[in-house]
Write an enzyme that holds these catalytic residues in place. Sequence first.
Site, mmCIF file in Angstrom:
data_model
loop_
_atom_site.group_PDB
_atom_site.id
_atom_site.type_symbol
_atom_site.label_atom_id
_atom_site.label_comp_id
_atom_site.label_asym_id
_atom_site.label_seq_id
_atom_site.Cartn_x
_atom_site.Cartn_y
_atom_site.Cartn_z
ATOM 1 N N SER A 153 0.823 -1.209 0.000
ATOM 2 C CA SER A 153 0.000 0.000 0.000
ATOM 3 C C SER A 153 0.853 1.253 0.000
ATOM 4 O O SER A 153 0.331 2.342 -0.217
ATOM 5 C CB SER A 153 -0.845 0.061 1.273
ATOM 6 O OG SER A 153 -1.601 -1.081 1.431
ATOM 7 N N HIS A 176 -1.336 -2.868 -6.985
ATOM 8 C CA HIS A 176 -2.068 -2.471 -5.778
ATOM 9 C C HIS A 176 -3.577 -2.645 -5.965
ATOM 10 O O HIS A 176 -4.217 -1.869 -6.671
ATOM 11 C CB HIS A 176 -1.713 -1.010 -5.447
ATOM 12 C CG HIS A 176 -2.267 -0.523 -4.149
ATOM 13 N ND1 HIS A 176 -2.460 0.803 -3.859
ATOM 14 C CD2 HIS A 176 -2.673 -1.192 -3.043
ATOM 15 C CE1 HIS A 176 -2.957 0.924 -2.649
ATOM 16 N NE2 HIS A 176 -3.095 -0.270 -2.133
ATOM 17 N N GLU A 188 -4.086 -0.174 -9.002
ATOM 18 C CA GLU A 188 -3.127 0.907 -9.208
ATOM 19 C C GLU A 188 -1.772 0.241 -9.464
ATOM 20 O O GLU A 188 -1.263 -0.477 -8.608
ATOM 21 C CB GLU A 188 -3.091 1.764 -7.926
ATOM 22 C CG GLU A 188 -2.237 2.996 -7.981
ATOM 23 C CD GLU A 188 -2.285 3.785 -6.650
ATOM 24 O OE1 GLU A 188 -2.236 3.153 -5.567
ATOM 25 O OE2 GLU A 188 -2.369 5.018 -6.693
ATOM 26 N N ASN A 226 -3.085 6.129 -1.435
ATOM 27 C CA ASN A 226 -2.918 6.294 0.013
ATOM 28 C C ASN A 226 -2.305 7.624 0.410
ATOM 29 O O ASN A 226 -2.405 8.035 1.564
ATOM 30 C CB ASN A 226 -2.149 5.110 0.597
ATOM 31 C CG ASN A 226 -3.090 3.929 0.739
ATOM 32 O OD1 ASN A 226 -4.227 4.089 1.186
ATOM 33 N ND2 ASN A 226 -2.651 2.752 0.326
HETATM 34 N N1 LIG Z 1 -6.171 -4.258 3.884
HETATM 35 C C1 LIG Z 1 -6.304 -3.431 2.882
HETATM 36 O O1 LIG Z 1 -7.310 -2.712 2.744
HETATM 37 C C2 LIG Z 1 -5.228 -3.356 1.837
HETATM 38 C C3 LIG Z 1 -5.497 -2.731 0.622
HETATM 39 C C4 LIG Z 1 -4.499 -2.699 -0.357
HETATM 40 C C5 LIG Z 1 -3.252 -3.264 -0.086
HETATM 41 N N2 LIG Z 1 -3.020 -3.850 1.125
HETATM 42 C C6 LIG Z 1 -1.685 -4.435 1.358
HETATM 43 O O2 LIG Z 1 -1.788 -5.837 1.186
HETATM 44 C C7 LIG Z 1 -0.832 -6.496 2.037
HETATM 45 C C8 LIG Z 1 -1.576 -7.514 2.893
HETATM 46 O O3 LIG Z 1 -2.576 -6.862 3.644
HETATM 47 P P1 LIG Z 1 -3.798 -7.671 4.291
HETATM 48 O O4 LIG Z 1 -4.789 -6.642 4.704
HETATM 49 O O5 LIG Z 1 -4.206 -8.809 3.426
HETATM 50 O O6 LIG Z 1 -3.065 -8.259 5.604
HETATM 51 P P2 LIG Z 1 -3.488 -9.522 6.484
HETATM 52 O O7 LIG Z 1 -2.912 -9.267 7.828
HETATM 53 O O8 LIG Z 1 -4.955 -9.806 6.358
HETATM 54 O O9 LIG Z 1 -2.723 -10.747 5.757
HETATM 55 C C9 LIG Z 1 -1.336 -10.892 5.725
HETATM 56 C C10 LIG Z 1 -1.046 -12.378 5.563
HETATM 57 O O10 LIG Z 1 0.367 -12.556 5.355
HETATM 58 C C11 LIG Z 1 0.739 -13.744 6.023
HETATM 59 N N3 LIG Z 1 2.195 -13.738 6.225
HETATM 60 C C12 LIG Z 1 2.908 -12.977 7.098
HETATM 61 N N4 LIG Z 1 4.228 -13.278 6.956
HETATM 62 C C13 LIG Z 1 4.331 -14.223 5.982
HETATM 63 C C14 LIG Z 1 5.424 -14.928 5.388
HETATM 64 N N5 LIG Z 1 6.686 -14.714 5.788
HETATM 65 N N6 LIG Z 1 5.163 -15.838 4.418
HETATM 66 C C15 LIG Z 1 3.882 -16.065 4.018
HETATM 67 N N7 LIG Z 1 2.810 -15.420 4.544
HETATM 68 C C16 LIG Z 1 3.041 -14.522 5.516
HETATM 69 C C17 LIG Z 1 -0.067 -13.738 7.310
HETATM 70 O O11 LIG Z 1 -0.174 -15.035 7.878
HETATM 71 C C18 LIG Z 1 -1.419 -13.221 6.804
HETATM 72 O O12 LIG Z 1 -2.267 -14.277 6.417
HETATM 73 C C19 LIG Z 1 -0.128 -5.386 2.817
HETATM 74 O O13 LIG Z 1 1.056 -5.038 2.155
HETATM 75 C C20 LIG Z 1 -1.133 -4.246 2.759
HETATM 76 O O14 LIG Z 1 -0.510 -2.980 2.881
HETATM 77 C C21 LIG Z 1 -3.985 -3.918 2.084
#
Ligand SMILES: NC(=O)c1ccc[n+]([C@@H]2O[C@H](COP(=O)([O-])OP(=O)(O)OC[C@H]3O[C@@H](n4cnc5c(N)ncnc54)[C@H](O)[C@@H]3O)[C@@H](O)[C@H]2O)c1
Length: 318
Positions: A153, A176, A188, A226
């Site tokens: 993000s 993204h 994005e 963001n």
């Molecule tokens: N939540 C949102 O609205 C959103 C929107 C756009 C982008 N993002 C980005 O997407 C990414 C994930 O966000 P999310 O909301 O899905 O987070 P989340 O916490 O729901 O999921 C993250 C996952 O990564 C896994 N993980 C952690 N370390 C790991 C590793 N070493 N190997 C494999 N898996 C591993 C965790 O077990 C978890 O299931 C982040 O970079 C976030 O900034 C989030």
Amino acid sequence: MLASRTTALAHSAAISAARQPRNSSFSTTAASLHGIQRLGVVGAGQMGLGIALVAARTAKVDVLLADNSEAQLAKGLKFAETLLAKEVQKGKLSQEDADAARSRLKSVKGIEAFGDVDIAIEAVSESLPLKEKIFASLADTLPAGAILASNTSSISLSKIAAACGPERASHCVGFHFFNPVPVMKLVELIPALQTSPEVLARARAFAEAMGKTVTVSQDTPGFVSNRLLMPFINEAIIALETGVASKEDIDTTLKLGMGHPMGPLTLADFIGLDTCLSIMEVLQRETGDTKYRPSVLLGRMVSAGWLGKKSGKGFYEY
Ligand SMILES: NC(=O)c1ccc[n+]([C@@H]2O[C@H](COP(=O)([O-])OP(=O)(O)OC[C@H]3O[C@@H](n4cnc5c(N)ncnc54)[C@H](O)[C@@H]3O)[C@@H](O)[C@H]2O)c1
């Protein structure tokens, strides 16, 4: 620009033409644009699972889903089944297409299983050291020519690309998606300084095959999305912590007064408060501008483990 895009598309058409389809329902038209038949997704959280599901259902590619938590993987696949069943119930998807999408989704133990994917999309937690480690492993595992994409993000794509090493950096790109991925129409794309035009063109074609509209942002802190959204959410949290209004009144003001589909505090809960805090920290650190100071309350809530919807408690209870 047009010439390089045309060359890029011709190149990827050649890649896909040279391959036997591994998936009988794979569309050769789509293949000729992005050259992708198999996707690896790292991280089966709310974003990774959504990306995997839409890729299997709409782009009709095989998907390998990896997470270091087996419980998260099992929960994610169960959730995918629930979402597909709901679409069938609502008449948006036939049972046959839902079954086909489910059969394209496979959980794997780790990145070691990504030896023959055409693209990997990383969606682990928003932490630079973690993403650097994952991209170094992806660079060691993926076949030559594969795209290494991050759903970050806010973290710099040029930094992530550097972690892939000089030979792979040109194949790294920011991809993204928005939450929830099956519903939100945007991707994005963020080219790193190192990203080649061919990789950007293939990423665009793949995002479009997933049914998304694409915008492109420079690799600056928070990109377009963001840089605009997160200071707005942060200001809403500061308004709450300084007693300007109740959480309900802050959200209702933006919903009914400005026509937002959900208030900023509800949206923060949906995004995840840990993710919101990480993005504000990146904006503040990388610009040095105090206007991006994260709200103290946001930091305290993350310390308390109140991460929003995914942990059951944030500004509201779930
Ligand atoms: N939540 C949102 O609205 C959103 C929107 C756009 C982008 N993002 C980005 O997407 C990414 C994930 O966000 P999310 O909301 O899905 O987070 P989340 O916490 O729901 O999921 C993250 C996952 O990564 C896994 N993980 C952690 N370390 C790991 C590793 N070493 N190997 C494999 N898996 C591993 C965790 O077990 C978890 O299931 C982040 O970079 C976030 O900034 C989030």
